[in-house]
Design an enzyme around this catalytic site. Structure first.
Site, PDB file in Angstrom:
ATOM      1  N   LYS A  83       0.831  -1.211   0.000  1.00 37.05           N
ATOM      2  CA  LYS A  83       0.000   0.000   0.000  1.00 37.05           C
ATOM      3  C   LYS A  83       0.867   1.264   0.000  1.00 37.05           C
ATOM      4  O   LYS A  83       0.655   2.167  -0.797  1.00 37.05           O
ATOM      5  CB  LYS A  83      -0.926   0.037   1.232  1.00 37.05           C
ATOM      6  CG  LYS A  83      -1.874  -1.135   1.341  1.00 37.05           C
ATOM      7  CD  LYS A  83      -2.886  -0.948   2.458  1.00 37.05           C
ATOM      8  CE  LYS A  83      -2.290  -0.880   3.847  1.00 37.05           C
ATOM      9  NZ  LYS A  83      -1.657  -2.115   4.306  1.00 37.05           N
ATOM     10  N   ARG A 128      -9.064   0.874   9.554  1.00 34.16           N
ATOM     11  CA  ARG A 128      -8.588  -0.477   9.861  1.00 34.16           C
ATOM     12  C   ARG A 128      -9.611  -1.267  10.659  1.00 34.16           C
ATOM     13  O   ARG A 128      -9.398  -2.451  10.933  1.00 34.16           O
ATOM     14  CB  ARG A 128      -7.315  -0.366  10.687  1.00 34.16           C
ATOM     15  CG  ARG A 128      -6.044  -0.794   9.970  1.00 34.16           C
ATOM     16  CD  ARG A 128      -4.902  -0.603  10.942  1.00 34.16           C
ATOM     17  NE  ARG A 128      -3.719  -1.303  10.625  1.00 34.16           N
ATOM     18  CZ  ARG A 128      -2.681  -0.787   9.971  1.00 34.16           C
ATOM     19  NH1 ARG A 128      -2.736   0.426   9.493  1.00 34.16           N
ATOM     20  NH2 ARG A 128      -1.594  -1.501   9.804  1.00 34.16           N
ATOM     21  N   ARG A 185      11.705  -6.769   4.625  1.00 21.49           N
ATOM     22  CA  ARG A 185      11.625  -5.315   4.396  1.00 21.49           C
ATOM     23  C   ARG A 185      12.687  -4.552   5.201  1.00 21.49           C
ATOM     24  O   ARG A 185      12.878  -4.789   6.390  1.00 21.49           O
ATOM     25  CB  ARG A 185      10.229  -4.849   4.812  1.00 21.49           C
ATOM     26  CG  ARG A 185       9.983  -3.384   4.623  1.00 21.49           C
ATOM     27  CD  ARG A 185       8.527  -3.102   4.542  1.00 21.49           C
ATOM     28  NE  ARG A 185       7.811  -3.260   5.801  1.00 21.49           N
ATOM     29  CZ  ARG A 185       6.519  -2.983   5.939  1.00 21.49           C
ATOM     30  NH1 ARG A 185       5.814  -2.558   4.918  1.00 21.49           N
ATOM     31  NH2 ARG A 185       5.930  -3.149   7.101  1.00 21.49           N
ATOM     32  N   ARG A 245       0.198  -9.024  13.588  1.00 19.19           N
ATOM     33  CA  ARG A 245      -0.373  -7.988  12.706  1.00 19.19           C
ATOM     34  C   ARG A 245      -1.262  -8.616  11.630  1.00 19.19           C
ATOM     35  O   ARG A 245      -2.300  -8.065  11.273  1.00 19.19           O
ATOM     36  CB  ARG A 245       0.754  -7.160  12.059  1.00 19.19           C
ATOM     37  CG  ARG A 245       1.375  -6.171  13.050  1.00 19.19           C
ATOM     38  CD  ARG A 245       2.706  -5.640  12.566  1.00 19.19           C
ATOM     39  NE  ARG A 245       2.615  -4.864  11.375  1.00 19.19           N
ATOM     40  CZ  ARG A 245       3.610  -4.735  10.479  1.00 19.19           C
ATOM     41  NH1 ARG A 245       4.751  -5.374  10.654  1.00 19.19           N
ATOM     42  NH2 ARG A 245       3.445  -3.987   9.421  1.00 19.19           N
TER      43      ARG A 245
HETATM   44  P1  AMP Z   1       1.297   0.411   9.241  1.00 21.72           P
HETATM   45  O1  AMP Z   1       2.525   1.210   8.982  1.00 21.72           O
HETATM   46  O2  AMP Z   1       0.093   0.907   8.482  1.00 21.72           O
HETATM   47  O3  AMP Z   1       1.504  -1.068   9.104  1.00 21.72           O
HETATM   48  O4  AMP Z   1       0.913   0.657  10.794  1.00 21.72           O
HETATM   49  C1  AMP Z   1       1.816   0.319  11.832  1.00 21.72           C
HETATM   50  C2  AMP Z   1       1.079   0.202  13.153  1.00 21.72           C
HETATM   51  O5  AMP Z   1       0.479   1.476  13.496  1.00 21.72           O
HETATM   52  C3  AMP Z   1      -0.089  -0.782  13.180  1.00 21.72           C
HETATM   53  O6  AMP Z   1       0.348  -2.118  13.402  1.00 21.72           O
HETATM   54  C4  AMP Z   1      -0.914  -0.234  14.343  1.00 21.72           C
HETATM   55  O7  AMP Z   1      -0.313  -0.543  15.588  1.00 21.72           O
HETATM   56  C5  AMP Z   1      -0.786   1.270  14.148  1.00 21.72           C
HETATM   57  N1  AMP Z   1      -1.841   1.798  13.251  1.00 21.72           N
HETATM   58  C6  AMP Z   1      -1.682   2.329  11.998  1.00 21.72           C
HETATM   59  N2  AMP Z   1      -2.850   2.707  11.474  1.00 21.72           N
HETATM   60  C7  AMP Z   1      -3.792   2.418  12.398  1.00 21.72           C
HETATM   61  C8  AMP Z   1      -5.215   2.541  12.441  1.00 21.72           C
HETATM   62  N3  AMP Z   1      -5.911   3.051  11.408  1.00 21.72           N
HETATM   63  N4  AMP Z   1      -5.858   2.126  13.564  1.00 21.72           N
HETATM   64  C9  AMP Z   1      -5.183   1.623  14.616  1.00 21.72           C
HETATM   65  N5  AMP Z   1      -3.846   1.452  14.639  1.00 21.72           N
HETATM   66  C10 AMP Z   1      -3.148   1.846  13.545  1.00 21.72           C
END
Ligand code: AMP
Length: 213
Positions: free
Chosen positions: A13, A88, A127, A171
């Site tokens: 993404k 999310r 990554r 995750r």
């Molecule tokens: P990402 O970089 O999108 O994988 O996000 C990394 C981490 O940030 C996730 O595993 C969550 O802990 C937190 N996070 C990011 N976006 C959200 C969201 N919309 N709602 C809740 N937690 C989030």
């Protein structure tokens, strides 16, 4: 163009959103990036969020909605945006719909980045970010030339703290239970588009552009 990118962690993404941002001149809004910035800034909120992020769990809906509402109100988001990592949960999706209805700017589409589980694991565990150039690389998929480029620039390959195997599997579980239902949420509203996210960055981007045209 106002779009939401849906897809498991590692589906690409962020990579696709960054390209789209440059091509369409609209901001790439990633709640993950914004939360990591808060952690790096060492604010009280950042310190609380760090434990949740490192464990691969979700930060509360209220907090992320607050972050997103502020971000979408900024001038650069008035002509469109790409949301990456938000919504999310179903509650976040409902809140986003309400927020955009109030602004009179509904979504154009929710794009699902569709990818096999095995590829996801390699993308996530492999990554790395180059500390010198900031370039996103992968120890399994990047060419030796790209990896050397980082080394020659004096950089090191840094792994995100939440990209270790234990956190990754949590995750992915969190994605399946809390985020995947959003596919149906947007399908029911006739807003879902699906892109095959397997292949090179260029291939996926080409499919992406075709889908959005
Ligand atoms: P990402 O970089 O999108 O994988 O996000 C990394 C981490 O940030 C996730 O595993 C969550 O802990 C937190 N996070 C990011 N976006 C959200 C969201 N919309 N709602 C809740 N937690 C989030």
């Amino acid at each position: 163009m106002r779009i939401v990118l849906l897809g498991a962690p590692g589906s690409g993404k962020g990579t696709q959103a960054k390209r789209l941002m440059v091509d369409k001149n609209i901001p790439h809004i990633s709640t993950g990036d914004m939360l990591r910035e808060a952690v790096a800034a060492g604010t009280r909120f950042g310190q609380q969020a760090k434990g949740i992020i490192d464990a691969g769990n979700l930060v509360s809906d209220d907090i992320v909605l607050g972050i997103i509402s502020e971000r979408l109100a900024r001038p650069d988001a008035q002509d469109g945006f790409i949301l990456d990592g938000f919504p999310r949960t179903e509650q976040q999706a409902l809140d986003l719909t309400e927020l955009l209805d109030q602004l009179g700017t509904p979504l154009d589409a929710a794009v699902l980045m569709d990818i096999d589980f095995d590829i996801l694991m390699k993308r996530l565990t492999g990554r790395r970010t180059c500390s010198a150039t900031g370039k996103l690389l992968n120890v399994y998929f990047s060419s030796q030339e790209e990896l050397n480029e980082c080394k020659n620039a004096g950089g090191e390959l840094v792994q995100r703290e939440d990209d270790n195997e234990e956190t990754i599997s949590n995750r992915l579980d969190v994605y399946r239970t809390q985020t995947e239902p959003l596919v149906e949420f947007y399908r029911k509203r006739d807003q879902l588009k699906t892109v095959d996210a397997d292949g090179t960055i260029d291939d996926v981007y080409a499919r992406f552009i075709e889908l959005l045209s």
